[in-house]
Enzyme design. Structure first.
Site, PDB file in Angstrom:
ATOM      1  N   ASN A 148     -13.589 -17.664   9.915  1.00 61.88           N
ATOM      2  CA  ASN A 148     -11.869 -17.319   9.793  1.00 61.88           C
ATOM      3  C   ASN A 148     -11.362 -18.417   9.404  1.00 61.88           C
ATOM      4  OD1 ASN A 148      -8.814 -16.759   9.661  1.00 61.88           O
ATOM      5  ND2 ASN A 148      -9.975 -14.790  11.008  1.00 61.88           N
ATOM      6  N   THR A 189     -10.672 -11.648  10.638  1.00 60.71           N
ATOM      7  CA  THR A 189      -9.550 -10.466  11.097  1.00 60.71           C
ATOM      8  C   THR A 189      -8.584 -11.516  11.674  1.00 60.71           C
ATOM      9  OG1 THR A 189      -8.996  -8.892  12.732  1.00 60.71           O
ATOM     10  CG2 THR A 189     -10.807 -10.221  13.148  1.00 60.71           C
ATOM     11  N   HIS A 205     -10.592   2.352  10.494  1.00 61.34           N
ATOM     12  CA  HIS A 205      -8.631   2.248  10.579  1.00 61.34           C
ATOM     13  C   HIS A 205      -8.957   3.217   8.859  1.00 61.34           C
ATOM     14  CE1 HIS A 205      -7.472  -1.515  12.059  1.00 61.34           C
ATOM     15  NE2 HIS A 205      -7.333  -0.492  13.392  1.00 61.34           N
ATOM     16  N   ARG A 257      -3.429   0.957  -4.759  1.00 62.83           N
ATOM     17  CA  ARG A 257      -4.488  -0.018  -3.893  1.00 62.83           C
ATOM     18  C   ARG A 257      -5.928   0.825  -3.404  1.00 62.83           C
ATOM     19  NH1 ARG A 257      -2.957  -0.652   1.951  1.00 62.83           N
ATOM     20  NH2 ARG A 257      -4.752  -0.944   2.348  1.00 62.83           N
ATOM     21  N   TYR A 295      -0.788   3.956  -2.664  1.00 59.40           N
ATOM     22  CA  TYR A 295      -2.371   3.256  -2.086  1.00 59.40           C
ATOM     23  C   TYR A 295      -3.592   3.780  -2.787  1.00 59.40           C
ATOM     24  CZ  TYR A 295      -1.307   2.810   3.204  1.00 59.40           C
ATOM     25  OH  TYR A 295      -0.745   2.121   4.545  1.00 59.40           O
TER      26      TYR A 295
HETATM   27  C1  BJW Z   1     -10.358 -14.823   5.707  1.00 53.75           C
HETATM   28  C2  BJW Z   1     -10.402 -14.984   4.486  1.00 53.75           C
HETATM   29  C3  BJW Z   1     -11.479 -15.495   3.922  1.00 53.75           C
HETATM   30  C4  BJW Z   1      -8.617 -14.542   4.976  1.00 53.75           C
HETATM   31  N1  BJW Z   1     -12.276 -15.917   4.941  1.00 53.75           N
HETATM   32  N2  BJW Z   1     -11.574 -15.419   6.661  1.00 53.75           N
HETATM   33  C5  BJW Z   1      -0.972  -3.197  21.943  1.00 53.75           C
HETATM   34  C6  BJW Z   1      -0.351  -3.899  22.033  1.00 53.75           C
HETATM   35  C7  BJW Z   1       0.873  -4.213  20.877  1.00 53.75           C
HETATM   36  C8  BJW Z   1       0.917  -3.036  19.495  1.00 53.75           C
HETATM   37  C9  BJW Z   1       0.386  -1.824  19.797  1.00 53.75           C
HETATM   38  C10 BJW Z   1      -0.934  -1.728  20.672  1.00 53.75           C
HETATM   39  N3  BJW Z   1      -1.277  -0.894  20.963  1.00 53.75           N
HETATM   40  C11 BJW Z   1      -1.317  -0.072  19.864  1.00 53.75           C
HETATM   41  C12 BJW Z   1      -0.062  -0.681  19.163  1.00 53.75           C
HETATM   42  C13 BJW Z   1       0.530  -0.601  17.617  1.00 53.75           C
HETATM   43  C14 BJW Z   1       0.279  -0.640  16.859  1.00 53.75           C
HETATM   44  C15 BJW Z   1      -0.671  -2.537  17.185  1.00 53.75           C
HETATM   45  O1  BJW Z   1      -1.347  -2.981  17.479  1.00 53.75           O
HETATM   46  N4  BJW Z   1       0.642  -3.283  16.608  1.00 53.75           N
HETATM   47  C16 BJW Z   1       0.414  -4.416  16.289  1.00 53.75           C
HETATM   48  C17 BJW Z   1       0.761  -5.241  15.308  1.00 53.75           C
HETATM   49  C18 BJW Z   1       2.198  -5.121  16.933  1.00 53.75           C
HETATM   50  N5  BJW Z   1      -1.358   0.163  16.445  1.00 53.75           N
HETATM   51  C19 BJW Z   1      -1.306   1.476  15.886  1.00 53.75           C
HETATM   52  O2  BJW Z   1      -0.666   1.323  16.074  1.00 53.75           O
HETATM   53  C20 BJW Z   1      -3.038   2.417  15.945  1.00 53.75           C
HETATM   54  N6  BJW Z   1      -3.132   2.946  16.643  1.00 53.75           N
HETATM   55  C21 BJW Z   1      -2.973   2.990  18.915  1.00 53.75           C
HETATM   56  O3  BJW Z   1      -2.826   2.027  18.899  1.00 53.75           O
HETATM   57  O4  BJW Z   1      -2.684   4.283  18.333  1.00 53.75           O
HETATM   58  C22 BJW Z   1      -2.018   4.492  19.770  1.00 53.75           C
HETATM   59  C23 BJW Z   1      -1.267   4.906  19.876  1.00 53.75           C
HETATM   60  C24 BJW Z   1      -0.758   5.953  19.731  1.00 53.75           C
HETATM   61  C25 BJW Z   1       0.770   6.072  19.542  1.00 53.75           C
HETATM   62  C26 BJW Z   1       1.731   5.171  20.275  1.00 53.75           C
HETATM   63  C27 BJW Z   1       0.599   3.440  20.514  1.00 53.75           C
HETATM   64  C28 BJW Z   1       0.123   3.932  20.935  1.00 53.75           C
HETATM   65  C29 BJW Z   1      -3.013   2.132  14.860  1.00 53.75           C
HETATM   66  C30 BJW Z   1      -3.181   0.963  13.830  1.00 53.75           C
HETATM   67  C31 BJW Z   1      -3.478   1.345  12.843  1.00 53.75           C
HETATM   68  C32 BJW Z   1      -3.666  -0.473  11.883  1.00 53.75           C
HETATM   69  N7  BJW Z   1      -3.353   0.212  10.060  1.00 53.75           N
HETATM   70  C33 BJW Z   1      -3.479  -0.702   9.355  1.00 53.75           C
HETATM   71  C34 BJW Z   1      -3.114  -0.110   8.002  1.00 53.75           C
HETATM   72  C35 BJW Z   1      -4.747   0.760   7.438  1.00 53.75           C
HETATM   73  C36 BJW Z   1      -3.992   1.288   6.130  1.00 53.75           C
HETATM   74  C37 BJW Z   1      -3.907   0.499   5.180  1.00 53.75           C
HETATM   75  O5  BJW Z   1      -5.274  -0.077   4.650  1.00 53.75           O
HETATM   76  O6  BJW Z   1      -2.197   0.445   4.744  1.00 53.75           O
HETATM   77  O7  BJW Z   1      -5.160  -1.472   9.349  1.00 53.75           O
HETATM   78  S1  BJW Z   1      -2.444  -2.287   9.013  1.00 53.75           S
HETATM   79  C38 BJW Z   1      -3.620  -3.573   8.790  1.00 53.75           C
HETATM   80  O8  BJW Z   1      -4.151  -4.282   9.681  1.00 53.75           O
HETATM   81  C39 BJW Z   1      -4.622  -2.758   8.610  1.00 53.75           C
HETATM   82  C40 BJW Z   1      -5.674  -3.519   9.061  1.00 53.75           C
HETATM   83  O9  BJW Z   1      -7.474  -2.670   9.612  1.00 53.75           O
HETATM   84  C41 BJW Z   1      -5.433  -4.089   9.844  1.00 53.75           C
HETATM   85  C42 BJW Z   1      -5.892  -5.678  10.485  1.00 53.75           C
HETATM   86  O10 BJW Z   1      -5.534  -6.701  10.113  1.00 53.75           O
HETATM   87  P1  BJW Z   1      -6.790  -7.996   9.730  1.00 53.75           P
HETATM   88  O11 BJW Z   1      -7.778  -6.991   9.014  1.00 53.75           O
HETATM   89  O12 BJW Z   1      -6.578  -8.161  10.897  1.00 53.75           O
HETATM   90  O13 BJW Z   1      -5.936  -8.444   8.817  1.00 53.75           O
HETATM   91  P2  BJW Z   1      -4.737  -9.905   8.387  1.00 53.75           P
HETATM   92  O14 BJW Z   1      -4.212  -9.903   7.433  1.00 53.75           O
HETATM   93  O15 BJW Z   1      -3.954  -9.606   9.787  1.00 53.75           O
HETATM   94  O16 BJW Z   1      -6.014 -10.791   9.128  1.00 53.75           O
HETATM   95  C43 BJW Z   1      -6.773 -11.213   7.959  1.00 53.75           C
HETATM   96  C44 BJW Z   1      -7.357 -12.369   8.858  1.00 53.75           C
HETATM   97  O17 BJW Z   1      -8.403 -13.128   7.591  1.00 53.75           O
HETATM   98  C45 BJW Z   1      -6.460 -13.869   8.416  1.00 53.75           C
HETATM   99  O18 BJW Z   1      -6.568 -14.018   9.919  1.00 53.75           O
HETATM  100  C46 BJW Z   1      -7.076 -14.334   7.939  1.00 53.75           C
HETATM  101  O19 BJW Z   1      -6.826 -16.657   8.192  1.00 53.75           O
HETATM  102  C47 BJW Z   1      -8.482 -14.461   7.579  1.00 53.75           C
HETATM  103  N8  BJW Z   1      -9.120 -14.769   6.291  1.00 53.75           N
HETATM  104  N9  BJW Z   1      -9.506 -15.013   3.353  1.00 53.75           N
HETATM  105  C48 BJW Z   1     -13.162 -15.625   6.219  1.00 53.75           C
HETATM  106  N10 BJW Z   1     -11.723 -15.354   3.016  1.00 53.75           N
END
Ligand code: BJW
Ligand code: ZN
Length: 254
Positions: free
Chosen positions: A221, A196, A119, A70, A67
């Site tokens: 996107n 996203t 986040h 990062r 981190y």
């Molecule tokens: C462009 C571009 C350009 C590129 N122009 N576009 C329900 C169902 C299933 C799973 C779960 C659920 N509820 C909870 C979960 C579990 C989990 C989850 O969602 N998992 C899934 C992956 C399956 N969620 C959690 O654990 C969350 N907590 C929670 O739900 O608590 C309650 C709970 C507790 C205990 C048990 C159960 C529930 C917490 C989620 C925390 C996410 N953390 C991260 C890391 C943060 C720290 C760090 O930075 O290291 O957050 S993961 C990562 O993903 C980060 C981001 O904020 C997040 C989203 O990603 P994002 O921003 O969408 O990025 P990408 O890379 O995925 O996409 C980029 C996009 O941009 C793409 O589409 C490209 O095409 C596009 N792009 N260049 C325009 N120039």
């Protein structure tokens, strides 16, 4: 830009606009996204070993060092035209709520005063034991290599380990920003979903909430997402090009 004229009128008259951003909005500032097929963080690193509370418990030096690397990248980057267009938009609509999943501070540095960080923030680490915020020095790290490990500092109040100020998998989102985000998504007139993949819950549910609430929803996107067929308008292209164009067309400077 292909925005139907009825939609332009609908957007122009929108009193409350929500902008919801993900990693794609910062990609053109040089900050890697998570799920890009080549450069994505979760393509090149194991999320379970780095972005969970269990990982930090098991190997704090690995997680803290990663981190800090990062954080270096965030500090070395600058806001791009997409961040600036969102900041400008705030001055052209009655009410704007900016919600981000990003842990960087590029929206703030572009001039957006109030940002709901769902986040967390990479530049605001805190004590894993007592929760107090910890002021960190500017990181001095070599280029990423296998030696990225770094012992986390200790809390001056209780001696606990300082942890990155981000929300890991399995952790709850910060309550107040999350509640404000849900309220805004349910009550807005227009919802822009920018850069996203919409796969991480519960954040991804915000766009669905806006769709259910019959807001005009616009996605920007470079790639396809699960929302392509659900939003009112899908703009395929890079955020730093598409957003300034959209803002200039719908909400031109007075
Ligand atoms: C462009 C571009 C350009 C590129 N122009 N576009 C329900 C169902 C299933 C799973 C779960 C659920 N509820 C909870 C979960 C579990 C989990 C989850 O969602 N998992 C899934 C992956 C399956 N969620 C959690 O654990 C969350 N907590 C929670 O739900 O608590 C309650 C709970 C507790 C205990 C048990 C159960 C529930 C917490 C989620 C925390 C996410 N953390 C991260 C890391 C943060 C720290 C760090 O930075 O290291 O957050 S993961 C990562 O993903 C980060 C981001 O904020 C997040 C989203 O990603 P994002 O921003 O969408 O990025 P990408 O890379 O995925 O996409 C980029 C996009 O941009 C793409 O589409 C490209 O095409 C596009 N792009 N260049 C325009 N120039
Ligand atoms: Zn402490």
């Amino acid at each position: 830009m292909d925005v139907p004229s009825e939609l332009i009128q609908r957007l122009k008259s929108a009193g409350h606009v929500v902008v919801f951003t993900g990693a794609g909005v910062s990609a053109e500032s040089g900050i890697p996204t998570f799920r890009d097929r080549q450069t994505g963080l979760w393509t090149n690193f194991d999320a379970q070993s780095l972005a969970t509370p269990e990982a930090f418990e098991r190997d704090p030096a690995l997680v803290w060092g990663w981190y800090e690397w990062r954080r270096c990248r965030v500090l070395a980057s600058e806001p791009n035209a997409a961040h600036r267009a969102i900041a400008a938009l705030a001055g052209r609509v009655r009410r704007l709520t900016l919600i981000t999943q990003n842990v960087d501070d590029l929206h703030e540095r572009a001039g957006s005063p109030e940002v709901l960080h769902l986040h967390g923030r990479i530049c605001q680490p805190y004590c894993s034991a007592c929760g107090r915020e910890h002021a960190v020095a500017r990181p001095q790290l070599p280029e990423p290599d296998d030696e990225r490990r770094l012992e986390p500092p200790r809390c001056v109040h209780c001696g606990g380990r300082i942890r990155p100020g981000v929300v890991w998998f399995g952790e709850c989102l910060p309550r107040r920003p999350w509640e404000q985000a849900v309220e805004a998504a349910r009550g807005c007139d227009a919802f822009l979903c920018i850069g996203t993949s919409s796969v991480v819950e519960p954040a991804a549910g915000l766009t669905r909430a806006a769709i259910v609430a019959r807001a005009a929803t616009i996605q920007v996107n470079i790639d396809a997402t699960c929302l392509d067929e659900l939003v009112t308008l899908n703009l395929r292209g890079p955020a730093a090009t598409m957003l300034p164009r959209l803002v200039a067309e719908v909400w031109p400077e007075a």
